[in-house]
Design an enzyme around this catalytic site. Structure first.
Site, short mmCIF file in Angstrom:
data_model
loop_
_atom_site.label_atom_id
_atom_site.label_comp_id
_atom_site.label_asym_id
_atom_site.label_seq_id
_atom_site.Cartn_x
_atom_site.Cartn_y
_atom_site.Cartn_z
N GLY A 8 30.71 52.40 25.67
CA GLY A 8 30.59 52.05 27.09
C GLY A 8 31.23 53.10 27.97
O GLY A 8 31.72 52.81 29.06
N VAL A 13 34.92 51.84 33.76
CA VAL A 13 36.21 52.20 33.15
C VAL A 13 36.08 53.50 32.37
O VAL A 13 37.00 54.33 32.37
CB VAL A 13 36.73 51.07 32.25
CG1 VAL A 13 38.08 51.43 31.64
CG2 VAL A 13 36.84 49.77 33.03
N TYR A 136 29.85 34.77 27.56
CA TYR A 136 30.62 36.02 27.59
C TYR A 136 32.05 35.77 27.11
O TYR A 136 32.60 36.54 26.32
CB TYR A 136 30.61 36.58 29.01
CG TYR A 136 31.40 37.84 29.20
CD1 TYR A 136 30.85 39.08 28.87
CD2 TYR A 136 32.69 37.82 29.72
CE1 TYR A 136 31.57 40.26 29.06
CE2 TYR A 136 33.42 38.98 29.90
CZ TYR A 136 32.85 40.19 29.58
OH TYR A 136 33.57 41.36 29.76
N ILE A 166 38.23 44.31 37.61
CA ILE A 166 38.24 45.77 37.72
C ILE A 166 37.24 46.22 38.78
O ILE A 166 36.15 45.66 38.89
CB ILE A 166 37.85 46.41 36.37
CG1 ILE A 166 38.57 45.74 35.20
CG2 ILE A 166 38.11 47.91 36.38
CD1 ILE A 166 37.90 46.01 33.86
N HIS A 179 29.83 42.52 40.22
CA HIS A 179 31.01 41.72 40.47
C HIS A 179 31.31 41.72 41.97
O HIS A 179 30.61 42.35 42.75
CB HIS A 179 32.19 42.27 39.67
CG HIS A 179 32.06 42.04 38.19
ND1 HIS A 179 31.57 43.00 37.33
CD2 HIS A 179 32.34 40.95 37.43
CE1 HIS A 179 31.56 42.51 36.09
NE2 HIS A 179 32.01 41.28 36.13
N ARG A 187 26.29 45.22 49.90
CA ARG A 187 25.71 44.46 51.01
C ARG A 187 26.25 44.92 52.36
O ARG A 187 25.51 44.95 53.35
CB ARG A 187 25.98 42.97 50.81
CG ARG A 187 25.22 42.40 49.61
CD ARG A 187 25.29 40.88 49.54
NE ARG A 187 26.63 40.36 49.38
CZ ARG A 187 27.28 39.66 50.31
NH1 ARG A 187 26.70 39.40 51.49
NH2 ARG A 187 28.50 39.20 50.09
N ARG A 215 42.20 35.95 43.49
CA ARG A 215 41.95 36.88 42.39
C ARG A 215 42.97 38.03 42.42
O ARG A 215 43.42 38.46 43.47
CB ARG A 215 40.54 37.49 42.49
CG ARG A 215 39.41 36.51 42.26
CD ARG A 215 39.32 36.03 40.83
NE ARG A 215 38.18 35.15 40.60
CZ ARG A 215 38.22 33.82 40.71
NH1 ARG A 215 39.36 33.22 41.07
NH2 ARG A 215 37.14 33.09 40.47
#
Length: 321
Positions: A8, A13, A136, A166, A179, A187, A215
């Protein structure tokens, strides 16, 4: 010489890790950042071929099927099956190839829905996760189970980190899967740039949900620095939370205000309460991290959001959206 494979490695990240490693230029480490074009990690043979080609001694495992709240809610089975395949293929192949260490990336969403706060590393398996993203979450929890199993049977030091939310440059801004922060950046940019005939004071930016959920966020560069520290210095199979301090927790509405400020947006912010909020809070304790790194300074939210917005504007054409 360490050979570090990052799965990934072309995502949020991975790009942050690449930037930090480029600055550090470690003489005793070679790093390879693998993306989806290098191997389909849901396929065992492709995973084995990647490891055989790169011959890593160490792995940072970031690869996953990921998405925001609404994408998860509608695709729990896909998130479960694909992530189970990826994780099992990577961990088993790492073991077979003799990798000394694997650091896998989990998420605070794996913690029980009904729990006491702040949550810590001992509470991962204390109850079912929030139903919105159970596919998930269970797949990620099983990495911790597998890490312990590889340690118990083979003595492997395969461990995991649990970051909070993140964000940063190279995020995924696709509104279908993004996210919260990249979704807002996408947006807000649309609102600011595409409706030029509407006076800015008359423009309205919609915050999905009540805006009240709390959060913790971590800037991708901070997480990259901490994951490199874990790779080099943390010698336990027990997971470690990589999160900003509890006092840095903010509401979703405060995040929207910070994004608006970064765009110099002077219109109104309104909350659409017909949209789901997800979990109200997921406050995580970073006491274990602080016991090792008491003086680590996290980038403050406003500075990090400003940098993220600047990157998105400057790299709009190639940003994932």
């Amino acid at each position: 010489m360490k050979k570090v494979l990052v799965t990934g490695g072309t995502g949020l990240v991975g790009k942050a890790l690449e930037a930090v490693i480029k600055e550090q230029s470690p003489e005793d480490e070679q790093w390879f950042f693998a993306g989806s074009k290098d191997a389909d990690l849901t396929n065992l043979a492709a995973t084995q071929a990647l490891f055989a080609r790169e011959k890593p001694t160490h792995v940072i495992h970031l690869a996953a099927m990921v998405g925001g709240l609404f994408h998860n809610m509608n695709n729990n089975l896909d998130f479960l099956r694909n992530n189970l395949l990826i994780n099992d293929n990577v961990l088993q192949t790492a073991h077979e190839q003799g990798c000394v260490k694997v650091v896998s990336c989990l998420s605070t969403c794996i913690f029980p829905d009904k729990t006491s706060y702040p949550i810590d590393e001992t509470m991962v398996h204390n109850g079912p996760p929030h139903p919105s993203n159970y596919g998930y979450s269970y797949a990620k929890r099983l990495i911790d189970v597998q890490n312990h199993a590889y340690h118990d049977k083979y003595g492997r030091v395969y461990t995991s980190v649990i970051p909070c939310n993140i964000f940063g440059p190279h995020d995924n801004y696709n509104p279908e899967v993004s996210h919260v922060i990249p979704g807002m950046i996408y947006r807000m940019h649309q609102l600011v740039t595409e409706k030029t005939d509407v006076p800015e004071n008359d423009k309205v930016f919609t915050v999905f949900g009540s805006g009240m959920p709390l959060r913790q966020f971590v800037y991708s560069r901070d997480l990259a620095e901490l994951m490199i520290w874990v790779l080099r210095n943390y010698e336990s199979v027990e997971p470690i939370i990589l999160s900003a301090d509890e006092v840095q927790e903010v509401t979703i509405f405060e995040v929207a205000q910070a994004v608006a400020k970064a765009f110099n947006f002077n219109g109104r912010l309104v909350c659409d309460t017909s949209k789901s909020d997800g979990q109200y809070k997921k406050t995580a304790s970073n006491a274990k991290l602080r016991s090792f790194l008491p003086d680590y300074a996290f980038t403050d939210l406003e500075t990090a959001i400003n940098a993220s917005v600047k990157w998105y504007i400057e790299n709009y054409d190639q940003a994932r959206k």
